[in-house]
Design a protein around this motif. Structure first.
Motif, PDB file in Angstrom:
ATOM      1  N   UNK B  21      34.211  37.727  46.151  1.00 55.95           N
ATOM      2  CA  UNK B  21      35.292  38.293  46.974  1.00 55.95           C
ATOM      3  C   UNK B  21      34.827  39.594  47.642  1.00 55.95           C
ATOM      4  N   UNK B  25      34.316  38.935  51.496  1.00 59.04           N
ATOM      5  CA  UNK B  25      35.584  39.295  52.139  1.00 59.04           C
ATOM      6  C   UNK B  25      35.803  40.809  52.188  1.00 59.04           C
ATOM      7  N   UNK B  28      38.686  41.995  54.355  1.00 61.17           N
ATOM      8  CA  UNK B  28      40.008  41.801  53.755  1.00 61.17           C
ATOM      9  C   UNK B  28      40.298  42.877  52.704  1.00 61.17           C
ATOM     10  N   UNK B  29      39.356  43.067  51.762  1.00 55.40           N
ATOM     11  CA  UNK B  29      39.585  44.045  50.699  1.00 55.40           C
ATOM     12  C   UNK B  29      39.628  45.460  51.286  1.00 55.40           C
ATOM     13  N   UNK B 305      38.388  31.736  40.245  1.00 57.91           N
ATOM     14  CA  UNK B 305      38.934  32.474  41.386  1.00 57.91           C
ATOM     15  C   UNK B 305      40.348  33.012  41.152  1.00 57.91           C
ATOM     16  N   UNK B 309      40.966  36.828  41.599  1.00 54.85           N
ATOM     17  CA  UNK B 309      42.009  37.311  42.510  1.00 54.85           C
ATOM     18  C   UNK B 309      42.745  38.498  41.891  1.00 54.85           C
ATOM     19  N   UNK B 312      40.314  41.551  41.594  1.00 50.89           N
ATOM     20  CA  UNK B 312      40.080  42.158  42.907  1.00 50.89           C
ATOM     21  C   UNK B 312      41.319  42.911  43.397  1.00 50.89           C
ATOM     22  N   UNK B 313      42.518  42.376  43.111  1.00 43.84           N
ATOM     23  CA  UNK B 313      43.739  43.093  43.489  1.00 43.84           C
ATOM     24  C   UNK B 313      43.802  44.436  42.767  1.00 43.84           C
TER      25      UNK B 313
END
Lengths: 432, 432
Positions: B21, B25, B28-29, B305, B309, B312-313
């Motif tokens: 991630x 991404x 996005x992050x 994932x 998720x 990563x949040x």
């Protein structure tokens, strides 16, 4: 503990609920905010009106300037409904340096870009958890908890009134629409004029907000294709039930290569599936993210305390400082965010329920199946019912495999033009 | 855009997902955090091992000191499992001034008080969304979105392995336990040694964390009464199914006047209810708040994932500054928070399923119903099955109205002492 002085504008059902949380549970809100949330003012139109919360002396006022001109009030729950004067009040509050919490989805769906732009320019924030799905914290979940995901799909039951009415009709095996509406009104689930709920407008406004958060889509809610439950024939609810489906008013946003498929429409949802088991005046959202997979939320989408719970959580987040961060990074309706465009509705694909009323003559079924075949639509099942009592028309239910909206429309037009077809074909999505 | 330099410690399944991630991404992050999340180091035990993510040169290291001694790394995803060296690494990271994100529920259930205290002393934060229910953001929802509520009840399906096994047995109308476990192992839903999953320990650890967040309860997970699914007889799954119920491993925390009723146990859950329709290796949580009412969450409780998720949040929240606020106000396991004590289990009340194996003789049913009546337990229904083939014992299923655990235990003891009772009575909660 330091204080944040809070005002509530609009002391209706939700406003009274928020006042009760602030007054009765100051320990709880203070602990979570890290500072006392102090209810300084509550602005109402009519000071004389009876209310279901007791306010300390000096809190109630009918003059919004008592809030706007008090620099010590830094946080406002703006709970006036409709577009005006709500919009003007919001702008004046922002200009007076206040952070805002609101539950007014119509205002955001209509004037979101202007309000969010202005808040950004002024270094203020707007929180709006209560604007969509009431007590379900779907705004925070999408904008914060799922921030590591590209959301790929969002299917919601966002109007509890419609859901209650559909469930009532379902229970009765295809009950009368008007009777179900009257029942919802009697129980307080539907307004005296339920138009915005039953015609899909309310759900479309909420979907426009969620689609912006989840996909960066800048939709005018009026551009979202919508069919309301006022168009649903009880006979289709009856047939859906017999096949193991519930009819639900779905708000749909699916991310495709060609753009965002967006729609509010009654659809057949499989019994036993998460959305199929949402009963009564509840809301639910099924979100899919590329990392998290499917995530399902179910709760009360309206009502005094569920909505007040969302407003109060926003007040706590705002006082604690989280909202300022989230609002800044989200860049709502700002030009900085590259979003996705709405896809051409005609290219939407999926399985379809099509119900026809046809003459009970030889050759009719062959003509119908040929019309689907000519458009390349594969039929999953056909259910021919007995003729309705005393009539010579028979209901014919066709469940298709995945096909495009355009192909279904063409097949339906061909069938509608057949002499043996006795009424406009009815079509709905089928979702498992 | 400013950078937050991040390290991942432990590049197993979840760690690799988090790395993907961050690497794939970053836009996005970065957008959601308001700053770039830059993967600076990934610490592994064995540099030579093959991994399912490609790391830029210089990122991989087998020396945790490369992270601890780098003052520019301010945020660490600590994904080493087990208690040691995970605990020591966490303490060293905190002392080196780093904020931590972890998925290690066993560590928090065991050493939470020490770790959270130390983080507070040092002005650092620990985020742990991924420690409970994988991809379902239940930690953020309880600690932030529902902060205006007193939570009154929390019922969870927190162990996907157990849920898969129970569903498999249910599908087969009471299938074999060992075969279902083997099936779960084949599909990767169960470990080679599934003890912690099937005996309820894993769910109890998660429940201890949620009960602390929701009720301020300071529970040692070992003190939570627990029964695993390894104790469930297939015949009870079969009878439950016949009566319209599913057997689910529930993690329960109910706030009562006399304290917190806490338990992990197989229970009968009505088909068609939210928890009854959680199928396969999924997790779900049904929370009730005094304002919001019932709120239901359903999603993937494990897997690369979904768990990544959540991690990563947390990284995004930490980098953005939200976690620091939440961590400070939550006061986790601090003496400042007055929590609730665990209630006496014997006083728990509810409806019960009791299954007996009794001699097929006149008078036995009368004796059984008298044993319940003598304890003041009202019987809702009795189902006497045919004798099992070639045997003279008959299964007798009694569904009671609400009764206390103590009363049920006494009635069961009386029945077990009867000559006609041929095996230990089986009892489970019934939840609608």
């Amino acid at each position: 503990m330091e204080k944040t002085k809070v005002a509530i504008i609009g002391l209706g059902t939700v406003g009274s609920g928020v006042a009760r949380i602030l007054l009765d549970h100051g320990d709880r809100t203070g602990r979570h905010a890290g500072r006392t949330l102090w209810l300084e003012k509550a602005v109402v139109r009519d000071l004389a009106k009876a209310r279901d919360c007791d306010l300390p002396a000096g809190v109630l006022t009918d003059n919004v300037d008592d809030v706007i001109n008090d620099p010590e009030i830094t946080l406002v729950a703006q709970l006036v409904g409709g577009l005006e004067p709500a919009r003007t009040i919001m702008l004046r509050l922002l200009e007076a340096g206040k952070d805002i919490v609101t539950a007014n989805k119509a205002l955001l769906a209509e004037h979101g870009p202007e309000l969010f732009d202005r808040a950004r320019e002024l270094g203020r924030s707007i929180a709006f958890e209560a604007a969509v799905a009431g007590g379900i914290p779907i705004i925070t979940n999408i904008s914060q908890c799922l921030s590591a995901n590209q959301i790929t799909s969002l299917h919601g039951i966002l109007n509890g009134t419609s859901n209650y009415i559909l469930c009532k009709m379902h229970e009765e095996g295809g009950g009368d629409y008007a009777a179900a509406v009257a029942d919802a009104q009697r129980l307080g689930y539907a307004e005296a004029d339920p138009t915005m709920d039953v015609d899909g407008s309310d759900a479309a406004q909420k979907l426009a907000i969620l689609a912006h958060l989840a996909f960066g889509a800048r939709l005018n809610w009026r551009d979202i294709p919508r069919v309301g439950i006022d168009k649903v024939d009880p006979v289709d609810i009856q047939y859906a039930k017999q096949m193991g489906y519930h009819v639900r008013l779905l708000a749909i946003a699916d991310l495709k290569d060609r753009g965002l498929d967006c729609e509010v429409t009654p659809a057949l949802v499989k019994a036993g599936s998460p959305l199929g088991e949402v009963n009564g005046p509840f809301n639910a959202v099924l979100v899919k993210g590329d990392a998290v997979g499917p995530l399902f939320f179910h709760g009360q989408g309206a009502g005094q305390m569920p909505t007040a719970s969302a407003v109060a959580a926003d007040l706590i987040d705002s006082a604690a400082g989280r909202t300022a961060i989230t609002f800044r990074t989200l860049e709502l309706w700002s030009d900085a965010v590259k979003g996705v465009d709405q896809a051409d509705f005609a290219d939407s694909t999926g399985r379809r329920y099509v119900r026809l009323m046809v003459d009970d003559h030889p050759g009719v079924l062959a003509g119908v199946t040929k019309a689907f075949g000519d458009e390349g639509i594969s039929i999953a099942s056909v259910l021919q019912k007995e003729p309705l009592a005393g009539e010579d028309v028979v209901p014919l239910v066709v469940m298709t495999h995945a096909a495009s909206e355009a192909a279904i429309d063409k097949a339906c037009a061909t069938i509608a033009a057949m002499k043996s077809c006795r009424s406009e074909p009815v079509k709905m999505w089928v979702r498992d």
